[in-house]
Design a protein around this motif. Structure first.
Motif: not given
Length: 264
Positions: A226-239
């Motif tokens: 819940d902390d790291l996931g959204p930050k990376l997702r917003d940068l384009g990470v999908t894997l």
């Protein structure tokens, strides 16, 4: 980088200090839990703990995993092009791809662990020279995959890991379907900007390249989903790629990442 890809969870199962029976059990459990991609690493010795501890080789183990699973994609994160003739490496990957029914991701890199080179009799060159070898190996691997009979089951995705801005990310722009990144979100943002510039220089749409982000285990930054996931997702990470270490293979954090994926 905008993308319409769904979110996926990858597990790098690090084959050190464990009995193979425990590794096999963990592979089965990962597939049962819903892991999307199963990786191992391409080293010959443990990277931490007892340097003489148990360890298993990458590609022979991937062949066993290909037979033992039915759904997960699998591959090395990453296979060093300095350890095997590039044409042979392409043939090995193609063969495991057929064993798996077309589920191999071909992760490639230049290698970095001195002991792997010296104790197995490979010349220990400089990091720049190893990148030269990777640069030469990539077209050979692509050409061999195109020439093999039968060819891979599908167009085999190529993953390149690393964040070197001048050379590695240029190779990603030219050759990779997946870029495996390390570091925190601020680092990833900077590297992604560099990758976009390399893509522009070679006339490639950066959206064609899936971004894999390390989210825990080994040298990667750990963080709750819940902390790291959204930050990376917003940068384009999908894997989202999580490492787990032997001998016991605690999957507690993996379960949290899978639950986060399913809630999106």
């Amino acid at each position: 980088m905008t993308t319409t890809r769904g979110l996926r969870i990858a597990l790098q199962l690090q084959p050190q200090h464990a009995e193979y029976a425990r590794i096999r059990e963990t592979v089965a459990r990962a597939e049962e839990l819903g892991v999307d991609v199963l990786f191992t690493w391409d080293h010959f010795f443990p990277l931490d703990g007892d340097p003489a501890g148990r360890h298993f080789e990458c590609w022979t183990m991937l062949a066993a995993w290909a037979e033992a699973t039915s759904r997960m994609e699998l591959g090395p994160l990453v296979s060093c092009t300095g350890y095997r003739n590039p044409d042979l490496l392409a043939d090995m990957a193609r063969t495991v791809d057929h064993v798996s029914g077309g589920r191999v991701i071909l992760g490639l890199g230049s290698g970095w662990y001195d002991r792997d080179f010296t104790e197995y009799g490979y010349e220990l060159t400089t990091p720049a020279e190893r990148l030269d070898d990777l640069t030469r190996a990539l077209p050979r691997i692509e050409a061999r995959l195109a020439a093999l009979n039968p060819p891979p089951v599908r167009r085999m995705p190529v993953l390149i890991g690393g964040g070197g801005e001048r050379r590695t990310l240029r190779l990603v722009a030219r050759h990779a379907d997946i870029w495996h990144s390390f570091g925190d979100p601020d680092t990833l943002r900077q590297k992604a900007d560099v990758l976009r510039r390399h893509c522009a220089a070679v006339g490639r749409d950066p959206a064609e390249i899936e971004i894999s982000g390390s989210v825990g285990g080994g040298p990667s930054p750990a963080g709750e989903p819940d902390d790291l996931g959204p930050k990376l997702r917003d940068l384009g990470v999908t894997l989202f790629t999580l490492g787990v270490d032997g001998p016991d293979y605690d999957l507690t954090l993996l379960r949290r990442w899978l639950a986060w994926r399913d809630a999106q």
